[in-house]
Design a protein around this motif. Structure first.
Motif, PDB file in Angstrom:
ATOM      1  N   GLY A 223      36.415  48.768  41.939  1.00 44.99           N
ATOM      2  CA  GLY A 223      37.626  48.982  42.921  1.00 44.99           C
ATOM      3  C   GLY A 223      37.964  50.359  43.368  1.00 44.99           C
ATOM      4  N   TYR A 228      40.241  51.039  46.492  1.00 48.89           N
ATOM      5  CA  TYR A 228      41.541  50.508  45.797  1.00 48.89           C
ATOM      6  C   TYR A 228      41.998  51.360  44.552  1.00 48.89           C
ATOM      7  CZ  TYR A 228      40.710  46.309  48.541  1.00 48.89           C
ATOM      8  OH  TYR A 228      40.584  45.628  49.480  1.00 48.89           O
ATOM      9  N   PHE A 234      43.158  45.740  43.788  1.00 53.16           N
ATOM     10  CA  PHE A 234      41.890  45.420  43.958  1.00 53.16           C
ATOM     11  C   PHE A 234      41.564  43.975  43.549  1.00 53.16           C
ATOM     12  CE2 PHE A 234      37.487  44.722  41.992  1.00 53.16           C
ATOM     13  CZ  PHE A 234      36.947  44.561  43.294  1.00 53.16           C
TER      14      PHE A 234
END
Length: 256
Positions: A223, A228, A234
């Motif tokens: 992620g 993210y 995420f």
């Protein structure tokens, strides 16, 4: 419905919808009507909605879906009417999908009518809500892009496609391609029928899906690599896009 006429969908005594091309049928419009005329968009043409405060049948040329509603009903629901006699806006992908769902409904006749009624009301409410919140980009001029603007927007798209894992912001893209934020945002939606944020999220999530299947990196690391900042955001984004959480997606594909 007569040959050559648009289809009329009677939503309620305060609202109706015109669908398709052709002449406008002689139906009883709501008292003191206002209207929203939608264009679905396509290659080289943006998806838009036009507000008509004093609609006439001739206003709807080129608008294959028109919602006609009593002005009092709009005031009752939203407190006021959109400003101006006539104005146009680029619609979001979500609004376009609702409009296309009305057009393309393939349900049996008994189910098609209530489905279209519900979708027409949803489209009306969501569109007026976004107009009232100044969340839709106005259409300027004929909505067409110059060759130079198109080239710059394509450069912004290439930057997203190639550098999606970086911290790309609207300001950074705007500076890189040489367009101001408003023009880049509007033009990007015209060309690609999605927002810059949607395009960036799609690239990041596709990249994350590839890493899930091709590496044994921890979910949180994937992620972070894909832009993210925390695992929760995420996981939410991935689940919304692919219908399952990253952990389950990896486990299911590896088991197969």
């Amino acid at each position: 419905m007569k040959a050559g006429e648009r289809e009329w969908i009677q939503v309620s005594h305060e609202m109706g919808a015109l669908l398709g091309g052709g002449t406008v049928p002689q139906k009883a419009w709501p008292a003191d009507p206002v209207a929203l005329g939608f264009r679905y968009g396509g290659v080289g043409a943006p998806a838009t909605v036009h507000w008509h405060a004093a609609p006439r049948p001739s206003d709807f040329e080129g608008e294959p879906l028109v919602l006609i509603v009593a002005a009092d009903a709009v005031r009752r629901l939203f407190g006021t009417l959109p400003a101006g006699i006539s104005s146009g806006f680029h619609i979001t992908r979500e609004l376009r999908e609702i409009a296309l769902a009305i057009r393309d409904c393939a349900l049996p006749e008994a189910a098609r009518e209530p489905y279209r009624l519900a979708k027409s009301i949803e489209l009306l409410c969501d569109t007026l809500r976004l107009i009232g919140a100044d969340a839709l980009v106005p259409v300027l001029g004929d909505g067409l892009l110059s060759q130079e603007d198109s080239r710059r927007i394509l450069a912004a798209r290439a930057m997203i496609d190639e550098r999606w894992a970086e911290k790309l912001t609207l300001d950074k893209l705007s500076r890189a391609c040489g367009l101001n934020r408003a023009k880049l945002t509007r033009g990007f939606r015209e060309m690609f029928d999605c927002s810059i944020a949607d395009a960036l999220a799609e690239k990041r999530l596709e990249g994350a899906r590839s890493l899930l299947l091709s590496t044994d990196l921890p979910i949180a690391s994937i992620g972070y690599r894909c832009g993210y900042l925390n695992n929760a955001s995420f996981t939410r984004a991935f689940t919304r896009r692919f219908g399952t959480a990253p952990t389950q997606y990896r486990a299911g594909r590896l088991a197969a």
